[in-house]
Motif scaffolding. Structure first.
Motif, mmCIF file in Angstrom:
data_model
loop_
_atom_site.group_PDB
_atom_site.id
_atom_site.type_symbol
_atom_site.label_atom_id
_atom_site.label_comp_id
_atom_site.label_asym_id
_atom_site.label_seq_id
_atom_site.Cartn_x
_atom_site.Cartn_y
_atom_site.Cartn_z
ATOM 1 N N HIS A 296 0.813 -1.225 0.000
ATOM 2 C CA HIS A 296 0.000 0.000 0.000
ATOM 3 C C HIS A 296 0.845 1.274 0.000
ATOM 4 C CE1 HIS A 296 -0.049 -2.413 3.688
ATOM 5 N NE2 HIS A 296 0.262 -1.319 4.362
ATOM 6 N N TYR B 278 1.687 1.753 -3.639
ATOM 7 C CA TYR B 278 0.477 2.121 -4.366
ATOM 8 C C TYR B 278 0.115 3.585 -4.111
ATOM 9 C CZ TYR B 278 -0.720 -2.767 -5.515
ATOM 10 O OH TYR B 278 -0.741 -4.033 -6.024
ATOM 11 N N ASP B 279 0.271 4.042 -2.870
ATOM 12 C CA ASP B 279 -0.081 5.428 -2.544
ATOM 13 C C ASP B 279 0.798 6.418 -3.306
ATOM 14 O OD1 ASP B 279 0.556 7.809 -0.175
ATOM 15 O OD2 ASP B 279 -1.511 7.424 -0.768
ATOM 16 N N CYS C 36 -4.393 0.782 -2.877
ATOM 17 C CA CYS C 36 -3.723 1.113 -1.604
ATOM 18 C C CYS C 36 -4.634 0.790 -0.417
ATOM 19 C CB CYS C 36 -3.329 2.598 -1.600
ATOM 20 S SG CYS C 36 -2.782 3.203 0.004
ATOM 21 N N PHE D 273 -3.411 7.919 3.774
ATOM 22 C CA PHE D 273 -3.977 7.257 2.588
ATOM 23 C C PHE D 273 -5.380 7.777 2.292
ATOM 24 C CE2 PHE D 273 -1.281 3.267 3.703
ATOM 25 C CZ PHE D 273 -0.157 3.885 3.186
#
Length: 722
Positions: A183, A186-187, A209, A225
């Motif tokens: 994650h 991904y962020d 994420c 996030f």
């Protein structure tokens, strides 16, 4: 931290105790701000870790504790000798053959330098050496994490494409070793997608994420996030979703109870939403209470608070305080000397504030600053908004060639962000995410149901075994088995039917989604075409010198704008067949006041019921309001009788009685109708349109004399317009 403190009291393993002490030291060291009490607490735990690791001859852990103590000194302001002491520590690690200790020291030095040093060359050199060391030690997770920090450094420099390529490599390598915590990567990819203007990519990685975080239960950065995902939804134009995720972000930050830039930023956006709902006082109270609850402790936090207080005071029309807080925010950000996305926003905010004040020279100064200072670090949506405001500034100052250039750039950036295929992909991504979430819930409920059913069957079997004899039990088992087979066949038939129903439902849902999207697109294009008509009328006006002709052109533009607002409301709303009259009337009135440049000499009082009216009825109503309000602006308040010191007042009421009948009243306190003027015999276009449109919607029109002029229209909101 509380769990670590509890573990520290019960820990009997010295190596484990060292790890706990190091984690406690890092917690206090990396808390936002440079409070002396936090740094002292950090040093206390780190010195204990250093002493214990030295006694156990755990060289790497000892060097790690020394590294963090050096960072504490740097955080405390001892930067003069800090870097030379780091060089000595790295040399000691090399002499002791402690490669891992050297990697830890270089990594922490790189992190600190990236935040405070203007040149990233040293930062990147340290990170590359760290990655090389971890590769030689066969520590792939640490090596890939270091490569991720290199990508982050390039992202901070504004080298977005290079950072993206590096992060994609990081993601590929993490997946290859089955690393679960994807994650964080991904962020970062989601942020790059937003900065590039690729909102589909941004939303896809943002949702991945959240899914990865929920799957691994690693919610340490949940607040950040949530805020990043909310920002994507805001740029994509999905304001309700953005507010939903900003609310989650703020709740997570408040649960931590620590001051943080993102905490105040999320709260500021929620305050802006209250302002958009015409609740500026509530927005100010909400934000001030948060700052009292969690006071700031860094310069950038002070800048963010000042920035959001400025928004609130601007909404409250307290321009003096608003300007003061905008300037204060700029002062704090410039003093901090950090060029992150939030600090770059302040010049755009100042420019927008001065545009609303019609102080175009000052607006142009700050907007051009916002455009020229590190444009490579700005999101595509930010550049789009700046060019649109510069278009307004140059148009107001008569710089038409420059205005056209800024408008072209605005359209180019806007078209890059939004087009048919991307809008459809955004909808599909959100739909797929919602479907996956529902499927997970269904699986969980199915498992719970199966467990409950299993428990019931066991209880029933036990009871029957206690009550029945062996012979009767055999008979009952035979009957039960037969019934089970019948039920199994029935269940199989039901499952087939249910599968068919689900497939049909999915097909219908897809058709419905595509239909709604097409309707919104149609309304969007109609609104754009009406704006083109407005632009053509505006261009025609440039070649006219006759006052009557110019007035006719302007009135035609106002009528077209009244219709364009209807279509804008439809494609921005979830309701595709009705118009929120409260918002619509407010926008029509503000547009006309600005068009006639009489915001100071005329005051409006709106009392509009929360009505959702069919678009076929809303269009003629909007034209009636446009004509009636235009007549009031033109004739009711001649100067110098009415001015900023003695403004005229126009009341616009739209109410519903118990029988669900509507009454529209537009009443001014102006000079009234001329003596002998008969509204029923007039041939002016405005009154002729009002009378004709009133008949079209089946309403009863009354023109009342008295103190000023009142136009009252009684009509049914359910009237069908052919």
């Amino acid at each position: 931290m509380n769990n670590l403190l509890a573990a520290l009291k019960t820990s009997r393993s010295d190596p484990k105790k060292i790890s706990i002490l190091l984690e406690l030291g890092k917690f206090h060291l990396y808390k936002p701000g440079e409070a002396r009490v936090d740094l002292d607490s950090s040093r206390m735990y780190l010195r204990q870790a250093e002493k214990l690791s030295g006694s156990l001859r755990l060289v790497t852990r000892q060097h790690e504790a020394e590294t963090l103590l050096l960072v504490a000194d740097l955080e405390g302001g001892d930067t003069a000798t800090g870097q030379s002491r780091f060089a000595d520590l790295i040399s000691n690690c090399q002499q002791a053959g402690d490669k891992e200790g050297e990697a830890i020291a270089r990594f922490r030095l790189g992190i600190w330098l990236r935040n405070f040093a203007p040149d990233s060359t040293t930062v990147l050199t340290n990170f590359r050496q760290v990655a090389s060391i971890y590769q030689s030690l066969d520590k792939p997770v640490e090596e890939i994490n270091t490569l991720k920090e290199i990508a982050i450094t390039h992202l901070y420099e504004g080298q977005i494409l290079l950072a993206e390529a590096e992060l994609l490599n990081v993601l590929h390598r993490f997946k290859a070793i089955h690393y679960p915590n994807l994650h964080y990567t991904y962020d970062l990819l989601s942020t790059i997608g937003r900065l590039k203007g690729d909102l589909n990519e941004a939303l896809r990685y943002g949702l991945l994420c959240i899914e990865s975080m929920n799957r691994t239960h690693d919610t340490a950065s949940a607040a950040a996030f949530y805020g990043d995902l909310a920002q994507i939804y805001e740029v994509a134009g999905n304001h309700p979703k953005a507010i939903e995720w900003y609310g989650k972000s703020l709740a997570a930050w408040r649960q931590e109870g620590l001051p943080n830039f993102a905490l105040y930023n999320a709260a500021g956006i929620l305050a802006k939403d209250l302002i958009a709902q015409q609740k500026p006082e509530e927005a100010l109270r909400f934000f001030q209470n948060l700052v009292k609850e969690i006071p700031t402790n860094t310069i950038i936090q002070k800048g963010c608070v000042a920035q959001n207080l400025a928004h609130c005071y601007a909404a409250l029309k307290n321009d003096r305080l608003a300007e003061r807080y905008y300037k204060e925010a700029l002062y704090w950000y410039e003093k901090n000397k950090l060029d992150f996305e939030g600090s770059l926003q302040i010049r755009q905010d100042l420019g927008s504030f001065y545009v609303k004040q019609k102080r175009y020279k000052e607006a142009g100064f700050y907007l051009k600053k916002a455009l020229t200072i590190l444009p490579e670090k700005k999101a595509l949506s930010t550049l789009r908004d700046i060019h649109f405001m510069l278009f307004k500034v140059d148009s107001a100052q008569g710089n038409y060639l420059s205005a056209i250039n800024h408008f072209d750039l605005y359209k180019t950036f806007n078209d890059s962000l939004f087009n048919e295929s991307r809008s459809k992909q955004l909808t599909q991504l959100q739909f797929q995410y919602d479907i996956r979430a529902k499927e997970q819930n269904i699986v969980l409920l199915t498992k719970q149901s199966e467990l409950q059913q299993s428990a019931l069957e066991r209880a029933e079997t036990t009871r029957n075994a206690m009550l029945m004899g062996a012979v009767l039990l055999v008979v009952l088992l035979g009957v039960s088995y037969n019934r089970y087979r019948l039920k199994q066949r029935s269940n199989q038939l039901l499952e087939v039917k249910q599968l068919e129903i689900n497939q049909k439902n999915e097909s219908l849902q897809q058709v419905l989604t595509e239909k709604e999207w097409m309707l919104k697109e149609i309304h969007h294009r109609v609104k754009n075409n009406l704006q083109i008509i407005t632009s053509l009328l505006n261009a025609q006006a440039d070649y006219l010198h006759d006052a009557t002709a110019l007035a006719a052109i302007r009135e035609s533009q106002n009528r077209v704008q009244a219709m364009a607002l209807i279509h804008q409301k439809l494609y921005q709303s979830e309701q595709l067949s009705t118009v929120d009259m409260a918002e619509y009337i407010n926008e029509v009135v503000n547009y006309l006041l600005e068009s006639f440049n009489c915001q100071l000499s005329i005051r409006t009082v709106l009392n509009v019921a929360p009505l959702q009216i069919d678009v076929n009825l809303a269009t003629p109503l909007g034209l009636i309001i446009n004509e009636a309000f235009t007549n009031a602006l033109k004739y009711a308040f001649p100067q110098p009788l009415y001015s900023a010191e003695n403004p005229g007042v126009v009341h616009i009421n739209l109410m519903v009685d118990d029988a669900q009948n509507c009454q529209l009243l537009i009443q001014d306190n102006g000079v009234g109708l001329p003596a002998g003027f008969d509204p029923n015999k007039t041939s002016t276009l405005g009154l002729t349109m009002i009378q004709g449109l009133s008949r079209q919607i089946g309403g009863k029109l009354h023109i009342e004399r008295g103190s000023g002029v009142g136009i009252r229209l009684d009509f049914s909101p359910t009237k069908k317009i052919e």
